[in-house]
Design a protein around this motif. Sequence first.
Motif, PDB file in Angstrom:
ATOM      1  N   GLU A 172       9.004  -6.559  14.001  1.00  6.05           N
ATOM      2  CA  GLU A 172       8.250  -6.426  12.753  1.00  6.05           C
ATOM      3  C   GLU A 172       6.762  -6.683  12.979  1.00  6.05           C
ATOM      4  N   ASP A 173       6.449  -7.672  13.812  1.00 10.70           N
ATOM      5  CA  ASP A 173       5.044  -7.940  14.132  1.00 10.70           C
ATOM      6  C   ASP A 173       4.411  -6.756  14.848  1.00 10.70           C
TER       7      ASP A 173
ATOM      8  N   ARG B 251       3.545  -4.204  12.333  1.00 13.80           N
ATOM      9  CA  ARG B 251       2.391  -4.586  11.511  1.00 13.80           C
ATOM     10  C   ARG B 251       1.086  -4.497  12.300  1.00 13.80           C
ATOM     11  N   HIS B 252       1.156  -4.734  13.581  1.00  9.47           N
ATOM     12  CA  HIS B 252      -0.044  -4.751  14.427  1.00  9.47           C
ATOM     13  C   HIS B 252       0.168  -3.824  15.627  1.00  9.47           C
TER      14      HIS B 252
ATOM     15  N   GLU C 275      -3.477   0.814  12.808  1.00 14.27           N
ATOM     16  CA  GLU C 275      -3.789  -0.550  12.374  1.00 14.27           C
ATOM     17  C   GLU C 275      -4.826  -0.529  11.250  1.00 14.27           C
TER      18      GLU C 275
ATOM     19  N   LEU D 127      -3.024   0.462   8.073  1.00 12.00           N
ATOM     20  CA  LEU D 127      -2.225  -0.657   7.574  1.00 12.00           C
ATOM     21  C   LEU D 127      -3.094  -1.710   6.908  1.00 12.00           C
TER      22      LEU D 127
ATOM     23  N   GLU E  32      -2.843  -2.847   3.005  1.00 15.37           N
ATOM     24  CA  GLU E  32      -2.652  -4.249   2.618  1.00 15.37           C
ATOM     25  C   GLU E  32      -3.741  -4.698   1.655  1.00 15.37           C
TER      26      GLU E  32
END
Length: 135
Positions: free
Chosen positions: A81-82, A85-86, A106, A109, A113
């Motif tokens: 999951e990390d 996200r990154h 990135e 994303l 966010e």
Amino acid sequence: MADAESIAQQNPGLDTKHDSAGAKHPATGGSGNPQTGEPFEHAKPDAHQRLDRKDERSHPNALEDAQRVEKLEKEAEKEHEDALRHPTAAAKAHGNKPSAGAVKDEKILDEEEEELRKKDEAKKQSAEAHKSKHH
């Protein structure tokens, strides 16, 4: 620490051959490494077939292994999951320059966010504004 013979003399009903059959060491009275008293480490990966019904591990050992595997799976899922996200984190962790696609992903994303954060903030402000003043 007493040796096995003195334990047998002190406990005449103790059958050291069968009472300690792989469960407890007669010299230490506990399970694990008789020299250190520390529990044995887990077997190497794939040493046991986890779903093998003929595996001779005790039920508590099988439960402990299941908990250990579940913890490892949760850690792997968190890392996955990390990574989602990154997208640039994997390249940076290996000392490489992230690809242009990962940098763009990135950035997208981060923008999403930020947009979600602003929308949540606007919802809270709207809820505050619409609260009844006659309570």
